[in-house]
Design a protein around this motif. Structure first.
Motif, PDB file in Angstrom:
ATOM      1  N   VAL A   1       0.843  -1.187   0.000  1.00 27.17           N
ATOM      2  CA  VAL A   1       0.000   0.000   0.000  1.00 27.17           C
ATOM      3  C   VAL A   1       0.883   1.242   0.000  1.00 27.17           C
ATOM      4  CG1 VAL A   1      -1.729   1.304   1.272  1.00 27.17           C
ATOM      5  CG2 VAL A   1      -1.842  -1.194   1.198  1.00 27.17           C
ATOM      6  N   PHE A   2       0.611   2.146  -0.905  1.00 29.60           N
ATOM      7  CA  PHE A   2       1.318   3.432  -0.963  1.00 29.60           C
ATOM      8  C   PHE A   2       0.274   4.486  -1.316  1.00 29.60           C
ATOM      9  CE2 PHE A   2       4.412   6.565  -2.584  1.00 29.60           C
ATOM     10  CZ  PHE A   2       5.359   6.487  -1.569  1.00 29.60           C
ATOM     11  N   LYS A   3      -0.014   5.338  -0.344  1.00 32.66           N
ATOM     12  CA  LYS A   3      -1.114   6.284  -0.486  1.00 32.66           C
ATOM     13  C   LYS A   3      -0.924   7.206  -1.697  1.00 32.66           C
ATOM     14  CE  LYS A   3      -3.571   5.056   3.060  1.00 32.66           C
ATOM     15  NZ  LYS A   3      -4.923   4.487   2.852  1.00 32.66           N
ATOM     16  N   LYS A   4      -2.042   7.573  -2.286  1.00 30.19           N
ATOM     17  CA  LYS A   4      -2.022   8.440  -3.460  1.00 30.19           C
ATOM     18  C   LYS A   4      -1.363   9.778  -3.159  1.00 30.19           C
ATOM     19  CE  LYS A   4      -5.044  10.608  -6.902  1.00 30.19           C
ATOM     20  NZ  LYS A   4      -6.443  10.806  -7.346  1.00 30.19           N
ATOM     21  N   ALA A   5      -1.613  10.313  -1.954  1.00 30.11           N
ATOM     22  CA  ALA A   5      -1.019  11.598  -1.582  1.00 30.11           C
ATOM     23  C   ALA A   5       0.503  11.499  -1.516  1.00 30.11           C
ATOM     24  CB  ALA A   5      -1.581  12.055  -0.233  1.00 30.11           C
ATOM     25  N   ASN A   6       1.012  10.371  -0.995  1.00 29.89           N
ATOM     26  CA  ASN A   6       2.462  10.177  -0.936  1.00 29.89           C
ATOM     27  C   ASN A   6       3.054  10.029  -2.335  1.00 29.89           C
ATOM     28  OD1 ASN A   6       2.287  10.236   1.844  1.00 29.89           O
ATOM     29  ND2 ASN A   6       2.144   8.004   2.036  1.00 29.89           N
ATOM     30  N   ALA A   7       2.331   9.339  -3.212  1.00 33.25           N
ATOM     31  CA  ALA A   7       2.805   9.173  -4.589  1.00 33.25           C
ATOM     32  C   ALA A   7       2.893  10.507  -5.306  1.00 33.25           C
ATOM     33  CB  ALA A   7       1.880   8.218  -5.348  1.00 33.25           C
ATOM     34  N   GLU A   8       1.911  11.364  -5.087  1.00 34.66           N
ATOM     35  CA  GLU A   8       1.941  12.685  -5.713  1.00 34.66           C
ATOM     36  C   GLU A   8       3.055  13.539  -5.122  1.00 34.66           C
ATOM     37  OE1 GLU A   8      -1.952  14.203  -5.106  1.00 34.66           O
ATOM     38  OE2 GLU A   8      -2.868  13.013  -6.725  1.00 34.66           O
ATOM     39  N   ALA A   9       3.339  13.360  -3.833  1.00 32.88           N
ATOM     40  CA  ALA A   9       4.366  14.160  -3.177  1.00 32.88           C
ATOM     41  C   ALA A   9       5.761  13.867  -3.727  1.00 32.88           C
ATOM     42  CB  ALA A   9       4.328  13.922  -1.670  1.00 32.88           C
ATOM     43  N   ILE A  10       6.045  12.604  -4.057  1.00 31.65           N
ATOM     44  CA  ILE A  10       7.368  12.235  -4.556  1.00 31.65           C
ATOM     45  C   ILE A  10       7.435  12.261  -6.080  1.00 31.65           C
ATOM     46  CG2 ILE A  10       7.805  10.774  -2.553  1.00 31.65           C
ATOM     47  CD1 ILE A  10       7.312   8.345  -4.375  1.00 31.65           C
ATOM     48  N   GLY A  11       6.329  12.589  -6.733  1.00 34.02           N
ATOM     49  CA  GLY A  11       6.319  12.624  -8.196  1.00 34.02           C
ATOM     50  C   GLY A  11       6.410  11.248  -8.812  1.00 34.02           C
ATOM     51  N   LEU A  12       5.738  10.276  -8.232  1.00 33.82           N
ATOM     52  CA  LEU A  12       5.793   8.901  -8.730  1.00 33.82           C
ATOM     53  C   LEU A  12       5.290   8.823 -10.166  1.00 33.82           C
ATOM     54  CD1 LEU A  12       5.064   5.696  -6.801  1.00 33.82           C
ATOM     55  CD2 LEU A  12       3.866   6.021  -8.960  1.00 33.82           C
ATOM     56  N   GLN A  13       5.996   8.068 -10.985  1.00 27.81           N
ATOM     57  CA  GLN A  13       5.638   7.918 -12.392  1.00 27.81           C
ATOM     58  C   GLN A  13       5.627   6.443 -12.765  1.00 27.81           C
ATOM     59  OE1 GLN A  13       8.340  10.232 -14.792  1.00 27.81           O
ATOM     60  NE2 GLN A  13       7.816  12.164 -13.797  1.00 27.81           N
ATOM     61  N   THR A  14       4.769   6.098 -13.697  1.00 30.87           N
ATOM     62  CA  THR A  14       4.681   4.729 -14.194  1.00 30.87           C
ATOM     63  C   THR A  14       4.749   4.728 -15.711  1.00 30.87           C
ATOM     64  OG1 THR A  14       2.257   4.758 -14.284  1.00 30.87           O
ATOM     65  CG2 THR A  14       3.288   3.998 -12.219  1.00 30.87           C
ATOM     66  N   GLU A  15       5.024   3.569 -16.253  1.00 31.45           N
ATOM     67  CA  GLU A  15       5.088   3.402 -17.711  1.00 31.45           C
ATOM     68  C   GLU A  15       4.413   2.082 -18.080  1.00 31.45           C
ATOM     69  OE1 GLU A  15       8.484   2.309 -21.015  1.00 31.45           O
ATOM     70  OE2 GLU A  15       8.987   3.819 -19.506  1.00 31.45           O
ATOM     71  N   GLU A  16       3.543   2.139 -19.067  1.00 35.11           N
ATOM     72  CA  GLU A  16       2.870   0.925 -19.525  1.00 35.11           C
ATOM     73  C   GLU A  16       3.810   0.129 -20.436  1.00 35.11           C
ATOM     74  OE1 GLU A  16      -1.113  -0.477 -22.024  1.00 35.11           O
ATOM     75  OE2 GLU A  16      -0.868   1.607 -21.352  1.00 35.11           O
ATOM     76  N   MET A  17       3.940  -1.150 -20.147  1.00 34.45           N
ATOM     77  CA  MET A  17       4.820  -2.009 -20.925  1.00 34.45           C
ATOM     78  C   MET A  17       4.232  -2.249 -22.315  1.00 34.45           C
ATOM     79  SD  MET A  17       7.579  -2.770 -19.264  1.00 34.45           S
ATOM     80  CE  MET A  17       7.515  -0.984 -19.021  1.00 34.45           C
ATOM     81  N   THR A  18       4.994  -1.828 -23.321  1.00 37.07           N
ATOM     82  CA  THR A  18       4.586  -1.993 -24.713  1.00 37.07           C
ATOM     83  C   THR A  18       5.757  -2.556 -25.507  1.00 37.07           C
ATOM     84  OG1 THR A  18       3.133  -0.059 -24.522  1.00 37.07           O
ATOM     85  CG2 THR A  18       3.685  -0.818 -26.742  1.00 37.07           C
ATOM     86  N   PRO A  19       5.580  -3.639 -26.237  1.00 38.38           N
ATOM     87  CA  PRO A  19       6.686  -4.184 -27.049  1.00 38.38           C
ATOM     88  C   PRO A  19       7.166  -3.159 -28.068  1.00 38.38           C
ATOM     89  CG  PRO A  19       4.893  -5.774 -26.861  1.00 38.38           C
ATOM     90  CD  PRO A  19       4.370  -4.480 -26.301  1.00 38.38           C
ATOM     91  N   ALA A  20       8.472  -3.011 -28.186  1.00 39.92           N
ATOM     92  CA  ALA A  20       9.060  -2.040 -29.107  1.00 39.92           C
ATOM     93  C   ALA A  20      10.399  -2.565 -29.599  1.00 39.92           C
ATOM     94  CB  ALA A  20       9.225  -0.686 -28.421  1.00 39.92           C
ATOM     95  N   ALA A  21      11.006  -1.834 -30.523  1.00 39.48           N
ATOM     96  CA  ALA A  21      12.298  -2.232 -31.084  1.00 39.48           C
ATOM     97  C   ALA A  21      13.410  -1.991 -30.064  1.00 39.48           C
ATOM     98  CB  ALA A  21      12.574  -1.462 -32.365  1.00 39.48           C
ATOM     99  N   PHE A  22      14.406  -2.856 -30.085  1.00 41.63           N
ATOM    100  CA  PHE A  22      15.574  -2.752 -29.209  1.00 41.63           C
ATOM    101  C   PHE A  22      16.763  -3.305 -29.983  1.00 41.63           C
ATOM    102  CE2 PHE A  22      18.016  -3.320 -25.268  1.00 41.63           C
ATOM    103  CZ  PHE A  22      17.595  -2.210 -24.550  1.00 41.63           C
TER     104      PHE A  22
END
Length: 404
Positions: free
Chosen positions: A74-95
């Motif tokens: 559990v990680f509260k939404k307010a804490n996530a906004e305070a630290i600038g938490l970011q996520t990325e959706e996994m999408t297959p791409a070239a490498f």
């Protein structure tokens, strides 16, 4: 008759005593039984109340929804906004396939110039002390070479006198042979060239040595009071606008070198990943043999110095090879290492996360290929993973519910 009376009286007395003892024993037994019954009843009531209390407590928690599945964080939404938490959706791409090695930044051909002594003399730096890294313009005086105190005298004056003498001999009105004339003309031409090299550069400090190009002083090779001869290097001027990346590749990867036409690199003085594709970079060449006492083959790239990249610095190089399709990858900031294993955190909802072990593949310095542990569509934390790790280790995590 009297004897019979006393026997009867004794018998009656004995019977009365036994009856009284029996009644007293039964009374004590009944009283003890009643106490045991009441005590058992009280224990039963206490157990019933306790069970009823637990049922009410559990029922209250169930109504409040304060239970969560094992392994969820559990990680509260307010804490996530305070630290600038970011996520990325996994999408297959070239490498790209990656070969990690080390290398060095070097100056490109034509972007450096070595200033040499034009006359012999003693180095005089003057009042303006030029140091490594000082910007200079073409024609600017760097230092002077004085020779007045030398046994041969002032070089500039000697060259001027020799030039004047040769010129007078050449224009003198007298009859000489063709051979003598040619020798006089040659002496005049040589004296003229030598004099013009110092003409206009002579001052009280000696003969000035000027910058041959605009740039900055990469290094100064002499110090005040040094004696130098003609042609001795004095300083190096670099423009630093075009650089060369030299990557040293082990011989065992020689067969893969022709496919490596681009590269990323990281310097030891910042965390930025420099990409040759973004620096107008181009592949130059690679060695066809290894150097003496070396097991490495040089691979050379040229690029524009759009940042503060220092020539001569050693760097980490990521050579890019054959492209790969449909690859899942994450940035370095998403990875958390624990005892040699790597993990990421997947966001399940606004306040619920899950720790997931992953297997790593190719690493280009910026992103890492994920071989297993993730699937397309997963929301991976790319900024704030360390804070979630700390939250998972805390004993004060508030309860949470997450239904699937």
């Amino acid at each position: 008759m009297k004897k019979i009376y006393w026997v009867f009286l004794a018998t009656a007395y004995l019977l009365a005593g036994c009856q009284a003892k029996s009644v007293h024993t039964e009374h004590d037994h009944e009283h003890h039984h009643e106490e045991e019954t009441e005590h058992a009843h009280e224990e039963h009531n206490h157990e019933h109340d306790h069970e009823h209390g637990e049922d009410e407590h559990d029922h209250e928690h169930e109504e409040a929804g304060e239970s969560h599945a094992a392994g969820e964080i559990v990680f509260k939404k307010a804490n996530a906004e305070a630290i600038g938490l970011q996520t990325e959706e996994m999408t297959p791409a070239a490498f790209s396939e990656v070969l990690k090695t080390s290398g060095q930044i070097q100056a490109a051909q034509g972007s450096e110039s070595v200033v040499v002594a034009t006359v012999p003399g003693v180095v005089t730096l003057g009042t303006t002390r030029l140091m490594d890294g000082t910007a200079v313009q073409k024609g600017q005086t760097i230092l002077s070479l004085a020779s007045r105190t030398l046994s041969d005298g002032d070089v500039a004056l000697r060259l001027k006198n020799a030039y004047e003498t040769a010129r007078k001999e050449l224009v003198a009105d007298k009859i000489v042979s063709e051979k003598d004339f040619e020798q006089a003309r040659l002496a005049y031409e040589n004296a003229k060239v030598a004099y013009e090299a110092v003409n206009g550069k002579h001052s009280s400090n000696g003969v000035a040595v000027t910058a041959t190009m605009s740039g900055f002083l990469k290094n100064i090779l002499v110090k005040e009071g040094d004696y130098v001869a003609v042609g001795q290097p004095l300083a190096t001027i670099s423009q630093n606008n075009r650089l060369v990346l030299r990557a040293d590749v082990s011989e065992k990867y020689y067969a893969h070198i022709p496919m490596m036409r681009s590269a990323y690199f990281k310097t030891p003085y910042d965390d930025q990943v420099y990409k040759l594709d973004e620096l107008n970079g181009r592949f130059l060449s690679y060695g066809k043999s290894s150097a003496n006492n070396s097991f490495y083959i040089p691979v050379l790239f040229e690029f524009d110095n759009k940042g503060a990249i220092i020539p001569g610095s050693f760097v980490e190089v990521y050579l890019l090879g054959n492209p790969m399709d449909s690859v899942l990858s994450v940035p370095h900031s998403a990875l958390v290492e624990e005892q040699g294993l790597f993990f990421v955190y997947i966001r399940l909802d606004e306040e619920c996360y899950k720790k997931q072990e992953v297997s790593l593949g190719a690493d280009n310095g910026e992103r890492v290929q994920i071989l297993s542990g993730l699937k397309a569509g997963d929301q991976v934390v790319t900024k704030g993973a360390y804070q979630i790790k700390l939250a998972s280790a805390s004993n004060a995590i508030p309860a949470h519910s997450h239904s699937h």
